[in-house]
Design a protein around this motif. Structure first.
Motif, PDB file in Angstrom:
ATOM      1  N   PRO A 107      17.520  -2.987  -4.977  1.00 38.27           N
ATOM      2  CA  PRO A 107      18.445  -2.462  -4.127  1.00 38.27           C
ATOM      3  C   PRO A 107      18.026  -0.824  -4.335  1.00 38.27           C
ATOM      4  O   PRO A 107      17.347  -0.515  -5.436  1.00 38.27           O
ATOM      5  N   LEU A 108      18.259   0.082  -3.517  1.00 39.25           N
ATOM      6  CA  LEU A 108      18.083   1.554  -3.519  1.00 39.25           C
ATOM      7  C   LEU A 108      18.771   1.943  -4.644  1.00 39.25           C
ATOM      8  O   LEU A 108      19.950   1.507  -4.822  1.00 39.25           O
ATOM      9  N   GLU A 109      18.249   3.047  -5.468  1.00 44.43           N
ATOM     10  CA  GLU A 109      19.368   3.745  -6.310  1.00 44.43           C
ATOM     11  C   GLU A 109      19.673   5.040  -5.468  1.00 44.43           C
ATOM     12  O   GLU A 109      18.739   5.682  -5.065  1.00 44.43           O
ATOM     13  N   LEU A 110      20.897   5.246  -5.545  1.00 49.44           N
ATOM     14  CA  LEU A 110      21.415   6.341  -4.768  1.00 49.44           C
ATOM     15  C   LEU A 110      21.803   7.331  -5.971  1.00 49.44           C
ATOM     16  O   LEU A 110      22.760   7.148  -6.815  1.00 49.44           O
ATOM     17  N   ARG A 111      21.178   8.784  -5.847  1.00 52.80           N
ATOM     18  CA  ARG A 111      21.482   9.729  -6.855  1.00 52.80           C
ATOM     19  C   ARG A 111      21.878  10.791  -6.126  1.00 52.80           C
ATOM     20  O   ARG A 111      21.520  11.386  -5.031  1.00 52.80           O
ATOM     21  N   LEU A 112      23.016  11.452  -6.782  1.00 53.04           N
ATOM     22  CA  LEU A 112      23.596  12.656  -6.161  1.00 53.04           C
ATOM     23  C   LEU A 112      22.536  13.951  -6.098  1.00 53.04           C
ATOM     24  O   LEU A 112      22.092  14.013  -7.295  1.00 53.04           O
ATOM     25  N   TRP A 113      22.763  14.616  -5.170  1.00 50.81           N
ATOM     26  CA  TRP A 113      21.861  15.726  -4.948  1.00 50.81           C
ATOM     27  C   TRP A 113      22.848  17.115  -5.293  1.00 50.81           C
ATOM     28  O   TRP A 113      23.642  17.300  -4.211  1.00 50.81           O
ATOM     29  N   GLU A 114      22.642  17.561  -6.351  1.00 54.21           N
ATOM     30  CA  GLU A 114      23.562  18.654  -6.806  1.00 54.21           C
ATOM     31  C   GLU A 114      22.827  20.008  -6.244  1.00 54.21           C
ATOM     32  O   GLU A 114      21.675  20.142  -6.172  1.00 54.21           O
ATOM     33  N   GLU A 115      23.685  21.014  -5.940  1.00 54.51           N
ATOM     34  CA  GLU A 115      23.034  22.203  -5.356  1.00 54.51           C
ATOM     35  C   GLU A 115      22.221  22.685  -6.346  1.00 54.51           C
ATOM     36  O   GLU A 115      22.220  22.975  -7.570  1.00 54.51           O
ATOM     37  N   GLY A 116      20.939  23.207  -5.552  1.00 56.59           N
ATOM     38  CA  GLY A 116      19.899  23.859  -6.292  1.00 56.59           C
ATOM     39  C   GLY A 116      18.990  23.015  -7.096  1.00 56.59           C
ATOM     40  O   GLY A 116      18.017  23.542  -7.777  1.00 56.59           O
ATOM     41  N   ARG A 168      24.103   8.713 -10.596  1.00 48.63           N
ATOM     42  CA  ARG A 168      24.136   7.685  -9.716  1.00 48.63           C
ATOM     43  C   ARG A 168      25.428   8.001  -8.911  1.00 48.63           C
ATOM     44  O   ARG A 168      26.326   8.406  -9.402  1.00 48.63           O
ATOM     45  N   ALA A 169      25.411   7.208  -7.656  1.00 47.08           N
ATOM     46  CA  ALA A 169      26.695   7.385  -6.814  1.00 47.08           C
ATOM     47  C   ALA A 169      26.836   6.163  -5.847  1.00 47.08           C
ATOM     48  O   ALA A 169      25.820   5.372  -5.691  1.00 47.08           O
ATOM     49  N   GLU A 170      27.978   5.870  -5.690  1.00 48.36           N
ATOM     50  CA  GLU A 170      28.357   4.528  -4.761  1.00 48.36           C
ATOM     51  C   GLU A 170      28.942   5.406  -3.387  1.00 48.36           C
ATOM     52  O   GLU A 170      29.789   6.168  -3.448  1.00 48.36           O
ATOM     53  N   PRO A 171      28.373   5.326  -2.541  1.00 49.12           N
ATOM     54  CA  PRO A 171      28.571   5.993  -1.290  1.00 49.12           C
ATOM     55  C   PRO A 171      29.834   5.660  -0.526  1.00 49.12           C
ATOM     56  O   PRO A 171      29.875   4.471  -0.551  1.00 49.12           O
ATOM     57  N   ASP A 172      30.351   6.469   0.374  1.00 52.17           N
ATOM     58  CA  ASP A 172      31.582   6.266   1.089  1.00 52.17           C
ATOM     59  C   ASP A 172      31.057   5.840   2.558  1.00 52.17           C
ATOM     60  O   ASP A 172      31.413   5.260   3.336  1.00 52.17           O
ATOM     61  N   VAL A 173      29.975   6.725   2.660  1.00 56.41           N
ATOM     62  CA  VAL A 173      29.285   6.842   4.026  1.00 56.41           C
ATOM     63  C   VAL A 173      27.860   6.629   3.844  1.00 56.41           C
ATOM     64  O   VAL A 173      27.439   7.452   3.076  1.00 56.41           O
TER      65      VAL A 173
END
Length: 197
Positions: A89-98, A117-122
């Motif tokens: 599966p794809l790994e979903l990483r939070l993109w923090e400002e900057g 890592r994040a579990e998305p709602d959308v």
């Protein structure tokens, strides 16, 4: 319809959809992407704490980079997918400002390996085609299918495409999760759940 027949039909649809999307004139793409972003912001309700999984566009996909930037500017958590391997599966990483983005497979960009890592709602999904039932025609690699199967909750699935990418009917496998909505330059369309065909 058998799995093999469905895959044959999808392969033919993919080839035609690639050509059709590639033929959409580059001068029209930016305006279409701006219009789609405005429709999304005006129509799709978001809670402030909902995590939005976007994508970094490749080739001639609809460009959602400015939309992701606008979401981040309002404090909306945004993550981007990373391809780890062919059968993963794809790994979903939070993109923090900057935070800078790095090569993440197939020409996309994503946050660094140490990003949370994040579990998305959308999930905002790129696609080759969609039909009136919300069936999504992807690239055939199964990355989003595996990702959805690995999540603990079912996120809202919102496709981003040019209106010309609509297809009369796309055969649907049992594992194909339909879109909840599609966003094009013409507006937002919500889908009812349709049976597997």
């Amino acid at each position: 319809m058998s799995d093999a027949t469905i895959e044959e039909a999808k392969a033919a649809l993919r080839a035609a959809a690639h050509k059709k999307r590639a033929a959409f004139h580059p001068s029209l793409r930016d305006e279409a992407a701006k219009a789609a972003a405005a429709h999304f912001l005006d129509t799709i309700p978001l809670r402030r704490d909902e995590v939005i999984a976007g994508y970094w566009p490749i080739r001639d996909e609809m460009d959602v980079k400015s939309l992701l930037g606008r979401l981040m500017d309002t404090g909306q958590p945004v993550c981007l997918p990373v391809v780890l391997g062919d059968e993963q599966p794809l790994e979903l990483r939070l993109w923090e400002e900057g935070a800078p983005l790095y090569e993440a497979g197939f020409g996309t960009l994503a946050p660094a390996e140490e990003a949370p890592r994040a579990e998305p709602d959308v999930i905002l999904m790129p696609l080759l085609g969609f039909d009136r039932h919300g069936t999504r025609l992807g690239y055939g690699g199964g990355y989003y299918d595996r990702t959805l199967a690995s999540l603990h909750k079912r996120p809202r699935l919102i496709g981003f495409a040019f209106a010309l990418q609509e297809i009369d009917q796309i055969p649907r496998d049992a594992h194909d999760v339909p879109l909840d909505a599609i966003v094009t330059e013409q507006g937002v369309r919500h889908f009812e759940k349709a049976p597997v065909t």
